[in-house]
Design an enzyme around this catalytic site. Structure first.
Site, mmCIF file in Angstrom:
data_model
loop_
_atom_site.group_PDB
_atom_site.id
_atom_site.type_symbol
_atom_site.label_atom_id
_atom_site.label_comp_id
_atom_site.label_asym_id
_atom_site.label_seq_id
_atom_site.Cartn_x
_atom_site.Cartn_y
_atom_site.Cartn_z
ATOM 1 N N ASN A 164 -12.441 -13.816 10.810
ATOM 2 C CA ASN A 164 -13.243 -12.187 11.419
ATOM 3 C C ASN A 164 -14.475 -12.835 11.448
ATOM 4 O O ASN A 164 -14.775 -12.320 12.755
ATOM 5 C CB ASN A 164 -12.622 -11.292 10.691
ATOM 6 C CG ASN A 164 -11.752 -10.062 10.718
ATOM 7 O OD1 ASN A 164 -11.163 -10.300 11.659
ATOM 8 N ND2 ASN A 164 -11.792 -9.282 9.497
ATOM 9 N N SER A 195 -11.202 -5.927 5.742
ATOM 10 C CA SER A 195 -12.086 -7.562 6.035
ATOM 11 C C SER A 195 -12.818 -7.723 6.262
ATOM 12 O O SER A 195 -13.168 -8.524 6.463
ATOM 13 C CB SER A 195 -11.786 -6.854 7.615
ATOM 14 O OG SER A 195 -10.160 -6.525 7.903
ATOM 15 N N HIS A 232 -5.918 -10.881 2.258
ATOM 16 C CA HIS A 232 -6.892 -10.595 3.664
ATOM 17 C C HIS A 232 -5.162 -11.008 4.821
ATOM 18 O O HIS A 232 -4.991 -11.812 5.220
ATOM 19 C CB HIS A 232 -7.750 -11.268 3.979
ATOM 20 C CG HIS A 232 -8.241 -10.111 5.756
ATOM 21 N ND1 HIS A 232 -8.484 -11.281 6.517
ATOM 22 C CD2 HIS A 232 -8.511 -9.090 6.005
ATOM 23 C CE1 HIS A 232 -9.350 -10.817 7.504
ATOM 24 N NE2 HIS A 232 -8.150 -9.307 7.376
ATOM 25 N N GLU A 267 -5.518 -14.785 4.186
ATOM 26 C CA GLU A 267 -6.893 -14.877 3.810
ATOM 27 C C GLU A 267 -6.837 -14.220 1.813
ATOM 28 O O GLU A 267 -7.534 -13.407 1.738
ATOM 29 C CB GLU A 267 -7.872 -14.628 3.889
ATOM 30 C CG GLU A 267 -8.463 -15.265 5.565
ATOM 31 C CD GLU A 267 -9.585 -14.642 6.222
ATOM 32 O OE1 GLU A 267 -9.961 -16.070 7.457
ATOM 33 O OE2 GLU A 267 -9.648 -13.983 6.568
HETATM 34 P P1 NAI Z 1 -5.269 2.482 9.239
HETATM 35 O O1 NAI Z 1 -6.521 3.430 10.137
HETATM 36 O O2 NAI Z 1 -4.575 2.148 10.555
HETATM 37 O O3 NAI Z 1 -4.788 2.358 8.153
HETATM 38 C C1 NAI Z 1 -6.055 3.847 7.484
HETATM 39 C C2 NAI Z 1 -4.209 4.519 5.833
HETATM 40 O O4 NAI Z 1 -5.220 4.961 5.156
HETATM 41 C C3 NAI Z 1 -4.073 6.233 6.512
HETATM 42 O O5 NAI Z 1 -3.463 6.223 6.680
HETATM 43 C C4 NAI Z 1 -5.391 6.838 5.448
HETATM 44 O O6 NAI Z 1 -5.014 8.295 5.670
HETATM 45 C C5 NAI Z 1 -5.162 6.155 4.482
HETATM 46 N N1 NAI Z 1 -5.346 6.093 3.446
HETATM 47 C C6 NAI Z 1 -7.607 6.787 3.564
HETATM 48 N N2 NAI Z 1 -7.809 7.094 2.696
HETATM 49 C C7 NAI Z 1 -6.380 7.396 1.512
HETATM 50 C C8 NAI Z 1 -7.186 7.292 -0.578
HETATM 51 N N3 NAI Z 1 -7.720 7.637 -0.377
HETATM 52 N N4 NAI Z 1 -5.501 6.976 -0.115
HETATM 53 C C9 NAI Z 1 -4.752 6.637 0.083
HETATM 54 N N5 NAI Z 1 -4.889 6.753 1.263
HETATM 55 C C10 NAI Z 1 -5.796 6.624 2.014
HETATM 56 O O7 NAI Z 1 -6.317 1.417 8.614
HETATM 57 P P2 NAI Z 1 -5.469 -0.290 8.931
HETATM 58 O O8 NAI Z 1 -5.323 -1.041 9.919
HETATM 59 O O9 NAI Z 1 -4.349 -0.146 8.380
HETATM 60 O O10 NAI Z 1 -6.274 -0.546 8.092
HETATM 61 C C11 NAI Z 1 -6.280 -0.843 6.687
HETATM 62 C C12 NAI Z 1 -7.259 -1.749 6.210
HETATM 63 O O11 NAI Z 1 -6.876 -3.175 6.484
HETATM 64 C C13 NAI Z 1 -8.853 -1.908 6.151
HETATM 65 O O12 NAI Z 1 -10.066 -2.144 5.252
HETATM 66 C C14 NAI Z 1 -9.296 -3.561 7.331
HETATM 67 O O13 NAI Z 1 -10.252 -3.580 7.216
HETATM 68 C C15 NAI Z 1 -8.364 -4.064 6.727
HETATM 69 N N6 NAI Z 1 -7.186 -5.034 8.008
HETATM 70 C C16 NAI Z 1 -7.003 -4.292 8.877
HETATM 71 C C17 NAI Z 1 -6.831 -5.192 9.949
HETATM 72 C C18 NAI Z 1 -6.782 -4.693 11.896
HETATM 73 O O14 NAI Z 1 -5.866 -5.351 12.251
HETATM 74 N N7 NAI Z 1 -6.251 -3.429 11.774
HETATM 75 C C19 NAI Z 1 -6.325 -6.694 9.946
HETATM 76 C C20 NAI Z 1 -6.348 -7.071 8.302
HETATM 77 C C21 NAI Z 1 -6.911 -6.142 7.346
#
Ligand code: NAI
Length: 286
Positions: free
Chosen positions: A193, A122, A143, A155
């Protein structure tokens, strides 16, 4: 390049949602997370959502079942021959530059040479991830929005090293996934964002200074501004830890106070109140 096999790294809110969209649109998906328990949890969550979508009549039962069959999981990128063969990989792990950099280094090692390497970050500098991969011309930002199966926007983020061919491949992939795309340069927060984060932070300021209740702040935005969701409920949906991480990198880059995470947000994260995913954030969820 038409993508048939895709790898999704990270099976949290976004990774599992992106994997679901890809499987629903006919791609073979390999989802990778840090351990087998997380992989299993992500795949179960996707199957549960597909089933509910079918029960509500939004998709057919056959489509839900076919999508579920296209999903597989693994806890190790390196061992994944299927990611190595995938034409595209989308990284969606925690918003942490160190973790993401390590993954792009790994992807550069294991993926086929012509694979499209995308990040769902993000706010982190995509150019750093491009450099780490060793093949910066094939790295691009995709994104997605939360939740990916309901919000169609992507995006598309290019760095100075992203080639036209890579951009075209990304556009084609988004078309396969039935997405609406906008194109943007590698800047913290991109379009959505950059606009949304200061807005949410103003709402948190209103709450922490006691100007109004969380319910009334959100009600004012829903009914008065015709927003589908209030800013505090949106923060809970994003995940307060993710929102804080996004803010930290935007603040570091822009240095402007409007991107600084408000105290109340930081305190809630310290307490483990991360929003919907933990059942409590600005609101409580059952
Ligand atoms: P989340 O906390 O729900 O999930 C993150 C996942 O990554 C977890 O399942 C974790 O175990 C996994 N993980 C961590 N280290 C890892 C590794 N080395 N190898 C494989 N998996 C690993 O986070 P979320 O919300 O899904 O965010 C993920 C990405 O998406 C971030 O970059 C965030 O900025 C982006 N994003 C988030 C949005 C949101 O509304 N939450 C919207 C758009 C983008």
């Amino acid at each position: 390049m038409r993508v048939e096999k895709i790898g999704v790294i990270g099976g949290g809110l976004m990774g599992s949602g992106i994997a679901q969209v890809a499987a629903y649109h006919g791609l073979d998906v390999t989802l990778v997370d840090v351990n087998q328990a997380r992989v299993d949890r992500a795949i179960e969550a996707i199957k549960g959502r597909l089933q509910r979508e079918a029960e509500r009549g939004r998709i057919s039962a056959e489509a839900a079942e076919a999508a579920a069959h296209r999903l597989r999981g693994s806890a190790d990128i390196d061992e994944l021959t299927s990611v190595a063969r995938a034409e595209a990989v989308i990284e969606a792990v925690v918003e942490d530059l160190e973790v993401k950099t390590r993954i792009f280094r790994q992807l550069g090692r294991v993926c086929r040479p012509d694979a499209l390497l995308a990040s769902n970050t993000s706010s982190l500098p995509l150019s750093d991830l491009a450099a780490a991969s060793g093949r910066p011309e094939r790295v691009i930002g995709l994104h997605f929005f939360n939740p990916p199966w309901a919000l169609k926007l992507v995006e598309i983020v290019s760095t100075a090293s992203t080639t036209e061919e890579t951009l075209q491949d990304a556009l084609q992939l988004c078309q396969q996934l039935d997405r609406v795309t906008v194109q943007v340069k590698d800047t913290p927060g991109f379009i959505a964002n950059r606009l949304l984060v200061p807005f949410i932070f103003d709402a948190i300021e209103l709450l922490q200074t006691g100007v109004a209740s969380a319910e009334d702040i959100d009600l004012a935005c829903r009914v008065g501004l015709n927003h589908a969701m209030g800013p505090l409920a949106t923060a809970d949906l994003i995940g307060l830890d993710t929102l804080k991480a996004i803010a930290e990198s935007m603040f570091e880059e822009y240095g402007e106070p409007r991107f600084k995470a408000p105290t109340l947000l930081r305190r809630l994260v310290s307490l483990g109140y991360l929003g919907r995913k933990t059942g409590r954030g600005f609101f409580r969820y059952t």
